[in-house]
Design a protein around this motif. Structure first.
Motif, mmCIF file in Angstrom:
data_model
loop_
_atom_site.group_PDB
_atom_site.id
_atom_site.type_symbol
_atom_site.label_atom_id
_atom_site.label_comp_id
_atom_site.label_asym_id
_atom_site.label_seq_id
_atom_site.Cartn_x
_atom_site.Cartn_y
_atom_site.Cartn_z
ATOM 1 N N TRP A 1 0.823 -1.202 0.000
ATOM 2 C CA TRP A 1 0.000 0.000 0.000
ATOM 3 C C TRP A 1 0.861 1.258 0.000
ATOM 4 O O TRP A 1 1.941 1.286 0.606
ATOM 5 N N ASP A 2 0.355 2.298 -0.623
ATOM 6 C CA ASP A 2 0.883 3.642 -0.432
ATOM 7 C C ASP A 2 0.112 4.218 0.745
ATOM 8 O O ASP A 2 -1.009 4.727 0.593
ATOM 9 N N THR A 3 0.675 4.094 1.905
ATOM 10 C CA THR A 3 -0.035 4.471 3.128
ATOM 11 C C THR A 3 -0.119 5.981 3.318
ATOM 12 O O THR A 3 -0.858 6.446 4.200
ATOM 13 N N VAL A 4 0.621 6.726 2.519
ATOM 14 C CA VAL A 4 0.557 8.187 2.589
ATOM 15 C C VAL A 4 -0.574 8.700 1.709
ATOM 16 O O VAL A 4 -1.459 9.432 2.164
ATOM 17 N N THR A 5 -0.578 8.292 0.447
ATOM 18 C CA THR A 5 -1.616 8.733 -0.487
ATOM 19 C C THR A 5 -2.999 8.280 -0.034
ATOM 20 O O THR A 5 -3.984 9.019 -0.155
ATOM 21 N N HIS A 6 -3.079 7.064 0.496
ATOM 22 C CA HIS A 6 -4.375 6.486 0.858
ATOM 23 C C HIS A 6 -4.623 6.515 2.369
ATOM 24 O O HIS A 6 -5.367 5.682 2.900
ATOM 25 N N ALA A 7 -4.036 7.491 3.035
ATOM 26 C CA ALA A 7 -4.098 7.537 4.496
ATOM 27 C C ALA A 7 -5.534 7.596 5.012
ATOM 28 O O ALA A 7 -5.917 6.819 5.908
ATOM 29 N N TYR B 1 -8.340 6.767 3.585
ATOM 30 C CA TYR B 1 -9.044 5.530 3.237
ATOM 31 C C TYR B 1 -8.644 4.398 4.179
ATOM 32 O O TYR B 1 -9.495 3.683 4.715
ATOM 33 N N GLU C 1 8.796 5.702 4.590
ATOM 34 C CA GLU C 1 7.597 6.557 4.566
ATOM 35 C C GLU C 1 6.315 5.725 4.657
ATOM 36 O O GLU C 1 5.323 6.163 5.247
ATOM 37 N N MET C 2 6.347 4.533 4.068
ATOM 38 C CA MET C 2 5.162 3.677 4.118
ATOM 39 C C MET C 2 4.967 3.084 5.509
ATOM 40 O O MET C 2 3.840 2.878 5.949
ATOM 41 N N GLY D 1 3.581 5.866 7.589
ATOM 42 C CA GLY D 1 2.180 6.051 7.238
ATOM 43 C C GLY D 1 1.286 4.989 7.857
ATOM 44 O O GLY D 1 0.163 5.280 8.292
#
Length: 238
Positions: A105-111, A113, A138-139, A142
């Protein structure tokens, strides 16, 4: 000791190739536990090409170690979590057409959600929630910020690089496991771990709580037998 959770998807793949109920995935899950596995993992996909929704329901009463349900959190996944209330729900960002999980997952972009998903899964009865992530700081950060209990490090890149440069292959995982621990996250790992690369990974990655292994373990069981294979994997983790 790091726990071994056996992913039994490939057992269901074999069954589905012929129809009927041979091999019986419920019996295999029971045997895996009897042979020493400390958890059972399933990843029901929408096309049900291996584990089916009905399998998840049938497995729930017999998994007495730890039941881990992986998957993309669509409506079907949520219904299974509500019905089963597994010890662990692992969020994996699979597209519908992927052959196997191939990124985290991109845990920053989809934080936003992911934060809501985690709250909903906990309300649905999941014991804890883990997020499948790449070994990128960063992930990891996040994942902590959205309220995950654990991360599952995607180890596909490690397995690919292990045979040419094991130290370089494992370095990002060591760093990310340390960061996760500092942030209060539990650390799981999975994908393409096997009898060749597992021991080194365990030695080099601190605070490793659990590995989920399916494809390689079931392949090895064709040669060594299921009981013996599970013990071989447990020895790599001891």
């Amino acid at each position: 000791m790091t726990k071994l959770s056996v992913n039994i998807n490939k057992v269901a793949t074999l069954r589905n190739a012929r129809g009927g109920n041979n091999p019986n995935v419920v019996r295999v899950a029971q045997d895996c536990q009897h042979f020493g596995a400390q958890g059972i993992t399933v990843h029901p996909r929408p096309d049900e090409r291996h584990i089916r929704g009905q399998d998840v329901l049938a497995l729930a009463p017999v998994v007495y170690t730890e039941f881990n349900i992986e998957g993309n959190p669509d409506e079907r996944y949520f219904e299974l979590v509500k019905a089963v209330k597994p010890a662990q729900a692992t969020l994996v960002p699979d597209a519908a057409d992927v052959l196997t999980s191939n990124s985290g997952w991109d845990t920053v972009t989809h934080a936003a959600y992911l934060r809501q998903l985690i709250q909903d899964l906990k309300a649905a009865g999941a014991g804890r929630v883990s997020i499948f992530v790449d070994p990128v700081p960063e992930m990891i950060q996040g994942a902590a910020e959205v309220g995950a209990d654990r991360i599952e490090l995607y180890t596909g890149p490690y397995a690919e690089q292990f045979h040419t440069d094991p130290k370089a292959a494992v370095a990002p995982y060591t760093a990310c496991a340390l960061l996760a621990y500092q942030l209060g996250l539990g650390v799981n790992a999975g994908h393409d771990l096997d009898l060749h690369n597992l021991k080194f990974f365990k030695q080099e990655v601190p605070h490793l709580l659990e590995v989920s292994i399916g494809h390689a373990l079931i392949c090895d069981a064709l040669y060594y037998g299921l009981a013996n294979t599970i013990q071989m994997y447990l020895r790599q983790l001891s």
